[in-house]
Write a protein that holds these residues in place. Structure first.
Motif, short mmCIF file in Angstrom:
data_model
loop_
_atom_site.label_atom_id
_atom_site.label_comp_id
_atom_site.label_asym_id
_atom_site.label_seq_id
_atom_site.Cartn_x
_atom_site.Cartn_y
_atom_site.Cartn_z
N THR A 125 56.36 16.85 34.17
CA THR A 125 57.11 17.26 35.34
C THR A 125 57.89 15.83 35.81
O THR A 125 58.83 15.74 36.30
N THR A 126 56.77 15.07 36.16
CA THR A 126 57.09 13.79 36.75
C THR A 126 58.31 12.98 35.89
O THR A 126 59.06 12.21 36.47
N LEU A 127 58.10 12.83 34.43
CA LEU A 127 59.01 12.28 33.63
C LEU A 127 60.37 12.87 33.88
O LEU A 127 61.35 12.04 33.64
N PHE A 128 60.41 14.24 34.14
CA PHE A 128 61.88 14.60 33.94
C PHE A 128 62.54 14.29 35.51
O PHE A 128 63.82 14.29 35.69
N ALA A 129 61.77 14.07 36.48
CA ALA A 129 62.07 13.70 37.94
C ALA A 129 62.38 12.31 38.38
O ALA A 129 63.26 12.03 38.88
N ILE A 130 61.58 11.35 37.45
CA ILE A 130 61.61 10.08 38.41
C ILE A 130 62.60 9.01 38.04
O ILE A 130 63.01 8.28 38.78
N TRP A 131 63.20 9.43 36.93
CA TRP A 131 64.41 8.33 36.57
C TRP A 131 65.44 8.26 37.26
O TRP A 131 66.05 7.46 37.72
N ILE A 132 65.85 9.58 37.85
CA ILE A 132 67.19 9.69 38.46
C ILE A 132 66.85 9.33 39.98
O ILE A 132 67.62 8.66 40.69
N VAL A 183 64.23 16.73 41.70
CA VAL A 183 63.48 18.12 42.10
C VAL A 183 64.05 19.27 41.12
O VAL A 183 63.37 20.14 40.56
N ILE A 184 65.30 19.38 40.99
CA ILE A 184 66.00 20.20 40.08
C ILE A 184 65.51 20.08 38.58
O ILE A 184 65.21 21.04 37.96
N ARG A 185 65.46 18.98 38.32
CA ARG A 185 64.87 18.39 36.69
C ARG A 185 63.56 18.82 36.70
O ARG A 185 63.07 19.06 35.64
N ALA A 186 62.74 18.63 37.90
CA ALA A 186 61.44 18.82 37.87
C ALA A 186 61.10 20.38 37.43
O ALA A 186 59.90 20.67 36.81
N VAL A 187 61.89 21.17 38.14
CA VAL A 187 61.61 22.57 37.59
C VAL A 187 61.74 22.80 36.18
O VAL A 187 60.89 23.48 35.59
#
Length: 250
Positions: A125-132, A183-187
């Motif tokens: 989940t972190t990897l999907f959200a952190i870069w943006i 947050v949207i990518r974290a979902v």
């Protein structure tokens, strides 16, 4: 929203899509898309069950764990690379690579390194959200009026004080924009983690309902997930508009 010269409420598009969903379900084109009214009835049937509440708590735990980690790490990293040319040249290529790479391919590596439990799901989940979040924070810092930084230094501000009192607040609109998209990518990240790493939470319900062709149950869980993501996104968008004042004062 404006249609045929008439100004409609902002949520009108959702009503239109709900009507289209109901019509498509009623004409019985495919059993994969049941009528929305049946989905809503099923949602009220399952929403209080122990299985649903357990899945909701597991998904919320992994989601908020990943989002908090991405914010706590991403914002300081974004500020650092935004104010340091050396760090920017060293870290930015990796940020762009991970942002554009298909992160699902990394899931097997995470499973080997961190096991099949909740830790791997939170890291996914972190990897999907952190870069943006890093990229938006960097962009916000690079737009700060340098006279503000020079003035803080002239008044003896220490690096940590400048970090929290200048960079963070001046870049806040871009930071909130990055957090909203993160947050949207974290979902997406939490559901991929729960489907591929450990079949728990909403991932377990998706697996159970789809394998037994319980499509109304499947869509009911999906509606809850979409509603959560939409609500969080709207709250953050509201905060963005509230802090637009800072963007005008830079």
């Amino acid at each position: 929203m404006t249609a045929f010269g008439l100004r409609l409420p902002a949520m009108s598009s959702l009503v239109i899509w709900a009507l289209l969903w109901e019509i498509i379900g009623r004409v019985d084109l495919t059993f994969f898309i049941p009528p929305l009214s049946h989905v809503i009835v099923t949602l009220f049937d399952i929403i209080g069950t122990p299985a649903f509440l357990k899945a909701l708590s597991e998904t919320a735990y992994a989601f908020f764990g990943g989002v908090v980690a991405s914010i706590v790490i991403g914002i300081p990293v974004g500020i650092l690379i935004g104010k340091s040319r050396l760090l920017d040249e060293m870290i930015l290529p990796w940020v762009n690579i991970f942002l554009s790479a298909p992160l699902t391919a990394l899931v097997p590596v995470l499973m080997v390194l961190f096991g099949f439990g909740m830790t791997s799901i939170i890291i996914t989940t972190t990897l999907f959200a952190i870069w943006i979040i890093i990229l938006n924070t960097r962009a916000g810092v690079m737009q700060i009026n340098r006279s503000m930084v020079e003035m803080a230094r002239s008044f003896g501000a220490k690096p940590l004080e400048a970090f929290f009192k200048i960079y963070f607040w001046a870049a806040l609109p871009e930071i909130l924009g990055g957090v909203r998209i993160g947050v949207i990518r974290a979902v997406k990240g939490v559901i991929i983690g729960q489907l591929l790493i450990s079949i728990v939470g909403f991932g377990a319900l998706f697996e159970l309902y789809s394998s037994n062709f319980l499509m109304t149950h499947f869509w009911a869980v999906l509606v809850v997930l979409f509603a959560m993501a939409f609500s969080i996104s709207e709250v953050l968008a509201y905060l963005e508009r509230r802090v637009a004042y800072y963007a005008a004062k830079r």
